[in-house]
Scaffold this active site. Structure first.
Site, short mmCIF file in Angstrom:
data_model
loop_
_atom_site.label_atom_id
_atom_site.label_comp_id
_atom_site.label_asym_id
_atom_site.label_seq_id
_atom_site.Cartn_x
_atom_site.Cartn_y
_atom_site.Cartn_z
N HIS A 192 1.86 -7.27 2.96
CA HIS A 192 1.92 -7.42 1.50
C HIS A 192 3.30 -7.99 1.16
CE1 HIS A 192 2.36 -5.96 -2.68
NE2 HIS A 192 1.04 -5.92 -2.72
N ASP B 254 4.88 0.52 6.20
CA ASP B 254 4.41 0.43 4.83
C ASP B 254 3.06 1.15 4.79
OD1 ASP B 254 2.97 -0.27 2.59
OD2 ASP B 254 3.43 -2.41 2.69
N GLN C 9 -1.44 1.54 2.30
CA GLN C 9 -2.88 1.57 2.62
C GLN C 9 -3.14 2.49 3.81
OE1 GLN C 9 -4.92 0.31 0.51
NE2 GLN C 9 -3.62 -1.12 -0.60
N LYS D 75 -2.05 4.95 -5.31
CA LYS D 75 -3.13 4.50 -4.40
C LYS D 75 -3.80 5.68 -3.71
CE LYS D 75 -0.93 0.06 -3.42
NZ LYS D 75 -1.67 -0.91 -4.22
N CYS E 125 -1.47 -10.46 -3.24
CA CYS E 125 -0.04 -10.35 -2.91
C CYS E 125 0.18 -10.47 -1.40
CB CYS E 125 0.57 -9.05 -3.42
SG CYS E 125 0.54 -8.91 -5.19
#
Ligand code: 7TS
Length: 414
Positions: free
Chosen positions: A131, A208, A211, A234, A372
């Site tokens: 991302h 990261d 997700q 999220k 993104c």
């Protein structure tokens, strides 16, 4: 706040759906089919109610007053930190820094650890499927320090080329920064293996986890990351709040980032001494309601069970993938063996934006665009994709509605 909650015995999606007030509403006169969970998830009433209760009964500033409400708010805020620590199995609450979200967590590491530790000729490794939040902060750092950003390539199916990654590790690599899961392709990266290889090379690793946390059990001690970033919104929590986990020794050695209240021990015009961890990185009044709401969200997903959520979402992924494959001219972009319930696709002869607009008329919320992750689009030589991303409350029937909606799209363009 309770510590560990027993997961629900069986996965009852209808009862879970009743926890989410927004799922009852109509969109453009149709039943809402919300398939944009990778962008943000909806909130259960357990989270909404917790935030209302905070503002109705507990609101005050933290860490400063001796009065009753300030003490109460501080206890709830710090209990939330403890909950996050246990949720990701960090060793200590000092390792949990509250931020605005994944983006801010990554920028914090780039601007503090990065500025201090990365120099001319050093390398930072990211992957081809990141991302923008896990690309741009490193580009900025590399530009400032004359360091080099190198990109781990991706195979056609959306899996990173791990052998190539291991070959790219060399003594100049100071940091590897990769996503736990890709928001554009759904790929779940083999982070444990990648972290072990980086550590064997003497490199640190930032994951990261935007997700990751929403879709699977995350244990930072087990996978061994040095930094792990994620967003509250999220994972069924509020917007404007997120987490940076960092190993204590690393955070301790990092200079502070923003200056202000709460991050200091004492201030004079001659000299300021900084507060201990994690407060050194939490300048100013934090998002107290957001932090408390985030803990409520983590408590909510724990009550369902992270493994149960992962298993259910996998079932949805398999079902929806098979149904979408029935559609002629539809191509799924990203077919990694390990995938989160994210399905990116293109439809022959139809621009993804038109797909999104027509599905919207049916009450179906999908995202269309580059997500993104423009380098990913470039890699697959497409301008954009349609993306259906599933959450813990989605159903196979909703996948069927999506398929029916896509058939309408095809009718329009025939
Ligand atoms: N990293 C990944 C892998 C993401 O999916 C996102 C947001 C971010 C970082 C940034 O998170 P934030 O909470 O700081 O904004 N992904 C998406 C998306 O897929 N659609 O909208 C936002």
């Amino acid at each position: 706040m309770s510590a560990v909650i027993e997961p629900r015995v069986e996965y009852d999606v209808e009862s879970i759906r009743r926890d989410f007030p927004i799922l009852k509403r109509l969109a453009r006169g149709k039943h809402l089919v919300y398939l944009d969970n990778a962008a943000t998830t909806q909130k259960p009433r357990q989270v909404i109610d917790r935030i209302v209760r905070y503002y109705s009964e507990e609101n005050s500033n933290v860490h400063r007053g001796v009065h009753y409400l300030s003490e109460l708010a501080t206890v709830e805020y710090e209990n939330a930190r403890g909950y996050v620590q246990r949720f990701i199995n960090a060793r200590d609450v000092k390792e949990i820094v509250f931020t605005r979200g994944t983006t801010e967590s990554i920028n914090l590491v780039a601007q503090t650890w990065g500025r201090k530790n990365v120099g001319a000729g050093d390398e930072i490794l990211i992957s081809a499927i990141e991302h923008h939040s896990n690309i741009v902060p490193w580009q900025m750092l590399c530009a400032e320090k004359n360091a080099t950003l190198r990109i781990v390539p991706v195979a056609d199916n959306g899996e990173l080329l791990i052998d190539e990654y291991e070959r790219m590790l060399n003594p100049r690599v100071k940091l590897v920064a990769v996503g736990h899961g890709s928001n554009a392709l759904g790929t779940i990266n083999p982070i444990k293996r990648m972290i072990a290889a980086a550590h064997a090379n003497g490199s640190l690793v930032l994951i990261d986890g935007a997700q990751g946390v929403p879709h699977m059990r995350v244990d930072v001690q087990d996978h061994g990351s040095d930094f792990y970033a994620f967003s509250g919104h999220k994972v069924y929590g509020p917007t404007g709040v997120g987490v940076l986990y960092g190993r204590e020794a690393l955070l301790d050695a990092m200079p502070p980032w923003q200056g202000g209240g709460d991050m200091i021990l004492s201030v004079s015009f001659e000299k300021t001494t900084y507060n201990a961890l994690p407060y050194k990185f939490e300048a100013g009044t934090p998002n107290i309601a957001g932090v408390i709401g985030l803990a409520a969200a983590l408590e909510y997903v724990s009550s369902i069970g992270l493994d149960a959520i992962a298993a259910y979402e996998h079932e949805l992924l398999v079902y929806a993938t098979n149904r979408l494959r029935e559609i002629e001219g539809l191509r799924i972009i990203g077919t990694a063996r390990e995938k989160a319930a994210v399905i990116s696709f293109v439809l022959e002869g139809v621009h993804p934006h038109d797909i999104g607009t027509i599905l919207d008329q049916e009450g179906i919320a999908v995202r269309t665009g580059h997500h993104c992750a423009q380098p990913v689009m470039l890699r697959y030589n497409i301008p954009a994709t349609g993306r259906a991303s599933f959450g813990l409350y989605n159903t196979k029937e909703e996948a069927d509605v999506l398929v029916a909606g896509l058939r309408k799209v095809i009718e329009v363009f025939r």
